[in-house]
Scaffold this motif. Sequence first.
Motif, PDB file in Angstrom:
ATOM      1  N   ARG A   1       0.849  -1.189   0.000  1.00  0.00           N
ATOM      2  CA  ARG A   1       0.000   0.000   0.000  1.00  0.00           C
ATOM      3  C   ARG A   1       0.884   1.238   0.000  1.00  0.00           C
ATOM      4  NH1 ARG A   1      -1.017   2.598   5.453  1.00  0.00           N
ATOM      5  NH2 ARG A   1       1.172   2.853   4.887  1.00  0.00           N
ATOM      6  N   LYS A   2       0.561   2.157  -0.892  1.00  0.00           N
ATOM      7  CA  LYS A   2       1.347   3.383  -0.967  1.00  0.00           C
ATOM      8  C   LYS A   2       0.415   4.584  -1.150  1.00  0.00           C
ATOM      9  CE  LYS A   2       5.476   1.275  -3.074  1.00  0.00           C
ATOM     10  NZ  LYS A   2       6.417   1.318  -4.231  1.00  0.00           N
ATOM     11  N   CYS A   3       0.883   5.730  -0.657  1.00  0.00           N
ATOM     12  CA  CYS A   3       0.165   6.989  -0.856  1.00  0.00           C
ATOM     13  C   CYS A   3       1.037   7.901  -1.713  1.00  0.00           C
ATOM     14  CB  CYS A   3      -0.156   7.645   0.483  1.00  0.00           C
ATOM     15  SG  CYS A   3      -1.372   6.710   1.448  1.00  0.00           S
ATOM     16  N   VAL A   4       0.423   8.537  -2.702  1.00  0.00           N
ATOM     17  CA  VAL A   4       1.168   9.288  -3.713  1.00  0.00           C
ATOM     18  C   VAL A   4       0.628  10.708  -3.819  1.00  0.00           C
ATOM     19  CG1 VAL A   4       1.772   9.414  -6.156  1.00  0.00           C
ATOM     20  CG2 VAL A   4       1.671   7.189  -5.005  1.00  0.00           C
ATOM     21  N   ASN A   5       1.552  11.657  -3.842  1.00  0.00           N
ATOM     22  CA  ASN A   5       1.200  13.046  -4.143  1.00  0.00           C
ATOM     23  C   ASN A   5       1.004  13.156  -5.648  1.00  0.00           C
ATOM     24  OD1 ASN A   5       1.552  15.855  -4.929  1.00  0.00           O
ATOM     25  ND2 ASN A   5       2.183  16.240  -2.822  1.00  0.00           N
ATOM     26  N   GLU A   6      -0.220  13.441  -6.078  1.00  0.00           N
ATOM     27  CA  GLU A   6      -0.526  13.418  -7.501  1.00  0.00           C
ATOM     28  C   GLU A   6       0.174  14.529  -8.275  1.00  0.00           C
ATOM     29  OE1 GLU A   6      -1.816  11.007  -8.786  1.00  0.00           O
ATOM     30  OE2 GLU A   6      -3.158  10.033  -7.369  1.00  0.00           O
ATOM     31  N   THR A   7       0.597  15.578  -7.589  1.00  0.00           N
ATOM     32  CA  THR A   7       1.290  16.686  -8.261  1.00  0.00           C
ATOM     33  C   THR A   7       2.736  16.321  -8.560  1.00  0.00           C
ATOM     34  OG1 THR A   7      -0.131  18.312  -7.172  1.00  0.00           O
ATOM     35  CG2 THR A   7       1.931  19.115  -8.119  1.00  0.00           C
ATOM     36  N   THR A   8       3.423  15.774  -7.571  1.00  0.00           N
ATOM     37  CA  THR A   8       4.838  15.454  -7.737  1.00  0.00           C
ATOM     38  C   THR A   8       5.061  14.014  -8.200  1.00  0.00           C
ATOM     39  OG1 THR A   8       5.075  14.730  -5.436  1.00  0.00           O
ATOM     40  CG2 THR A   8       5.383  17.075  -5.898  1.00  0.00           C
ATOM     41  N   GLY A   9       4.044  13.154  -7.967  1.00  0.00           N
ATOM     42  CA  GLY A   9       4.212  11.748  -8.316  1.00  0.00           C
ATOM     43  C   GLY A   9       5.037  10.985  -7.309  1.00  0.00           C
ATOM     44  N   LEU A  10       5.393  11.632  -6.196  1.00  0.00           N
ATOM     45  CA  LEU A  10       6.248  11.002  -5.192  1.00  0.00           C
ATOM     46  C   LEU A  10       5.414  10.332  -4.104  1.00  0.00           C
ATOM     47  CD1 LEU A  10       8.948  13.817  -4.785  1.00  0.00           C
ATOM     48  CD2 LEU A  10       9.069  11.745  -6.212  1.00  0.00           C
ATOM     49  N   GLU A  11       5.987   9.287  -3.539  1.00  0.00           N
ATOM     50  CA  GLU A  11       5.331   8.597  -2.422  1.00  0.00           C
ATOM     51  C   GLU A  11       5.446   9.448  -1.164  1.00  0.00           C
ATOM     52  OE1 GLU A  11       5.587   4.412   0.146  1.00  0.00           O
ATOM     53  OE2 GLU A  11       6.835   4.680  -1.650  1.00  0.00           O
ATOM     54  N   VAL A  12       4.355   9.517  -0.418  1.00  0.00           N
ATOM     55  CA  VAL A  12       4.318  10.273   0.824  1.00  0.00           C
ATOM     56  C   VAL A  12       3.726   9.372   1.906  1.00  0.00           C
ATOM     57  CG1 VAL A  12       4.098  12.505  -0.333  1.00  0.00           C
ATOM     58  CG2 VAL A  12       2.033  11.217   0.287  1.00  0.00           C
ATOM     59  N   PRO A  13       3.932   9.711   3.189  1.00  0.00           N
ATOM     60  CA  PRO A  13       3.360   8.885   4.263  1.00  0.00           C
ATOM     61  C   PRO A  13       1.837   8.835   4.168  1.00  0.00           C
ATOM     62  CG  PRO A  13       5.036  10.363   5.127  1.00  0.00           C
ATOM     63  CD  PRO A  13       4.797  10.788   3.718  1.00  0.00           C
ATOM     64  N   CYS A  14       1.266   7.701   4.525  1.00  0.00           N
ATOM     65  CA  CYS A  14      -0.185   7.532   4.513  1.00  0.00           C
ATOM     66  C   CYS A  14      -0.741   7.912   5.880  1.00  0.00           C
ATOM     67  CB  CYS A  14      -0.552   6.087   4.182  1.00  0.00           C
ATOM     68  SG  CYS A  14      -0.182   5.588   2.486  1.00  0.00           S
ATOM     69  N   SER A  15      -1.192   9.132   5.985  1.00  0.00           N
ATOM     70  CA  SER A  15      -1.778   9.587   7.237  1.00  0.00           C
ATOM     71  C   SER A  15      -3.222   9.110   7.338  1.00  0.00           C
ATOM     72  CB  SER A  15      -1.719  11.113   7.330  1.00  0.00           C
ATOM     73  OG  SER A  15      -2.370  11.700   6.215  1.00  0.00           O
ATOM     74  N   LEU A  16      -3.778   9.164   8.551  1.00  0.00           N
ATOM     75  CA  LEU A  16      -5.138   8.690   8.771  1.00  0.00           C
ATOM     76  C   LEU A  16      -6.123   9.454   7.904  1.00  0.00           C
ATOM     77  CD1 LEU A  16      -6.854   6.721  10.402  1.00  0.00           C
ATOM     78  CD2 LEU A  16      -7.100   8.511  12.150  1.00  0.00           C
ATOM     79  N   SER A  17      -5.935  10.744   7.817  1.00  0.00           N
ATOM     80  CA  SER A  17      -6.753  11.582   6.934  1.00  0.00           C
ATOM     81  C   SER A  17      -5.854  12.128   5.841  1.00  0.00           C
ATOM     82  CB  SER A  17      -7.395  12.726   7.730  1.00  0.00           C
ATOM     83  OG  SER A  17      -8.161  13.549   6.882  1.00  0.00           O
ATOM     84  N   LEU A  18      -6.054  11.667   4.622  1.00  0.00           N
ATOM     85  CA  LEU A  18      -5.156  12.043   3.533  1.00  0.00           C
ATOM     86  C   LEU A  18      -5.369  13.498   3.136  1.00  0.00           C
ATOM     87  CD1 LEU A  18      -5.319   8.919   1.197  1.00  0.00           C
ATOM     88  CD2 LEU A  18      -3.520   9.529   2.826  1.00  0.00           C
ATOM     89  N   PRO A  19      -4.287  14.242   2.932  1.00  0.00           N
ATOM     90  CA  PRO A  19      -4.404  15.635   2.475  1.00  0.00           C
ATOM     91  C   PRO A  19      -4.970  15.689   1.059  1.00  0.00           C
ATOM     92  CG  PRO A  19      -2.189  15.154   3.327  1.00  0.00           C
ATOM     93  CD  PRO A  19      -2.886  13.856   3.172  1.00  0.00           C
TER      94      PRO A  19
END
Length: 638
Positions: free
Chosen positions: A361-379
Motif C-alpha cells: 500500500r502506498k500513498c502518492v502526491n498526484e502533483t509530484t508523483g512522489l510517495e508520501v506517508p499515509c496519514s489517517l486523513s489524507l491531504p
Amino acid sequence: MRQRGIALVIALATVLVVSGIGTLLFLRTLGEIRHSGQDQGIVQTLMLARGAANAGGTFLSTTARDRLSVIVRATASTTDCWAYGGSNNCQTGGQPDPVAVAQALATVATQFQTQVDNYLCPNGAPRNLSPSGLNATVTLRVHFTPSACGQSLPPNTRLAEGRFVEGAPRGVGSGASQTYVLPFVMVAEARLGPYRRNIVLQGEYRFTVGRASFARWALFTNVHTLPNGTDVWFTDRTLFDGPVHTNSHFRFYRQPWFGGEVTSAGCTNPGDSSCSGQTRPGAYFYGVNGGNLVRASDMQPSASAPSYTNTYGTHAPQFTAGVDWGAPFIPLPQNNQEQKGAAQAAGLYFQRTITSLRLSRKCVNETTGLEVPCSLSLPVGVTKYQYIEVTYCANRNCTDTNTETYRYGEDRKLYQKVGQGQNASWQVVQRQGSEVYFNGVIFTDGAIQSLKGPDRTGPNDPNTAGPALAEFAQITVAASGTIQIAGDLKYETPPCSGVPTRNPDGTVTPATCDNLTARNVLGVYSQDGDVLIDESAPRDLHIHASLMSAKGVVAVENYNTIPEKGSVYLIGGIIEKYYGAFGTFNAQTGRNSTGYGRAFTYDRRFLQGVAPPFFPTTGQDQVIGVAVFSYGQREQVY
C-alpha cells in the motif's frame, strides 16, 4: 354417682374424638399415598415427554440436517443471487422478496416433512422412544407443514411462513452464505399407565446454505495426517477459534480448544472427489480403545462432549460451538479454471513462473508523483493506491525476466507503469478496447517463488513492516504450482488483534475481533503445489490471509532443519489436502526446536460471507449449519 356419670360421659366423648381424629388421619394418609402415586406418575410422564422433546432437538441438529441438505442441493438455485427468492434486490445490502422466499421454502418444507415423517413415523407408525424396560409409550412428531405423521397441528397453534434471516446476495466469485428459517411445531407425548403428558414446543429451524467459500474454515483438511501418513494429534496447545473440518478423522490428546464448530466426515479413505472408503463417524483419543477409532455412537459420556481418562491424562476436547461426527464429505477443487478465467478477464494473468510478487500500500502526491506517508486523513492531492509488482520468467528456462508494476485505487481502475525514471508514467490498462477495473485475481500457470509485502525496517520487528494490502484491496493470488511466502503479508486494517490464549485455570480467552467491517482481504491458493513459508522468511512472521493448497499442504519449508524462528501469526485460515508441519516441538522445554510455532486467529468475517475474490468454493449449495430456536412451550396433563 352423678360425678361418676359425668366422668364416664367425658371419657366416652374423648374416645370418640380421638377415634375420629385417628380415622381422619388414616383417611388423609390414604389420600396422600394415593395422591403421591398420582404425582409420581405425572412426574414420570413429564420427564419422558421432556426427554422426547430434547431428543427432537438433537434430531433436528443431526439426522434432520443431513436430510435437509439433500433437499437443498436439489432445490436451491445455483444461478440466482438468492438460494431461495430469485434474483431481485441483488445489490449490496439487498434482501430477497419475502413472498418469493415463502413460496420457495414452502416446497422445501413439504419435502422436508416427508423425510422427517419417514424417520419419526416409519410406515406411518410413530416410533416408541421409551427407554427399554419401561412399559411406556413416548412419541414425537415435528410439524413443518400442518400435517405430521398423519396428525394435524395441536389446537391453538399455527405455522408461520418460511423467511430469510441474513446473508449477502451471491454473484460471480462470491462465497456468501445465506440463512433461512422454517418454523416448526414439535409435539412430544408420553403415556405411562393411566397418565399422559403432552409437550407442544414452537420454534424456528434456521439453516444456512450457500456455495460456501473454502475461506470459511479456520482449518480444513482432506486427510488429517502429514503427507507421509504420520498421525496428527490435537493437543493442549491447539487453539482454533473458527470452524474446523476434516473429511477423515481427528485425533485428540488432552484438552484442545475449539471456538468454532468442529465437523468430520469420518471417511476412512478420502478421495479427491468423494469418499473412496467407508464412512465411520468417530475420532481417536490417545490411548483409548487400543488406539482404534472410537465410534461416535460409543463415545462417553456423550458424542457432543467425549471425555476419557487414562495414564496419559484426561482427553476431553473442548467443543464450545458443537461437534458433528457425521458431516458431509466436501471435495477440494479439481482445477483452477475459474481463477484463471477471472485473471484473463479483469485481473493479472501470467503464463510462466513468477519469481517475485510484492504487494504494498502506498500513498502518492498526484502533483509530484512522489510517495508520501499515509496519514489517517489524507491531504488534498494525495491518493492511496494498492501496488502490485511482478517479476516473471520471460522464457521457458527463466534465463531472462520481466518486471511489471501495477496499481489501482478505491475505484479499482487498473494502471500500469510505463517507462523508467523521470520518463515513467501510469497508463490505464485496456483490454478489448475497454478500461480494466481490477477484479482482484493474480494468476500464473507456473509457480510463485516469492510472495511478500513491504520489507521490515527492523529485521526482527514485524511492526516495522508496512501493509501489503490497502484498506480497500481484495486480492486472490493463485498459481498452478507452489507458492512460497517470503515475508510479512499484513492488512492495513486488520479485523482482529491478539491470539487465542490459554489461561492458567485452563480456560481460553479468544482473540479480539471487533473490526469486522474491514474490507481488505487476501487469499493465497495453489491448485497443484504447496503453499510454503520460505525458509528465509523472517522471525515471527505475520500473515493476514486465507491460505489454500488443493493438492498439497500449507507448511514451512524444511520445518525440521531450519532454526527456531518464533511463531507464524496468522489472521485467516488454512485449507489443505494434508496437514502441513510448521516446526518441531520439545515436550520437555515446552518450546519449538525448529521452524515456527502456530499463533492462529480466525478471521470471523469469513462467517459473514466475506471471502477473497474468486476464492474456491465448494461448488454446490448445501446446508453448512443449523440452529434450533424455541420461543414457546406448553405442557398438558391428560
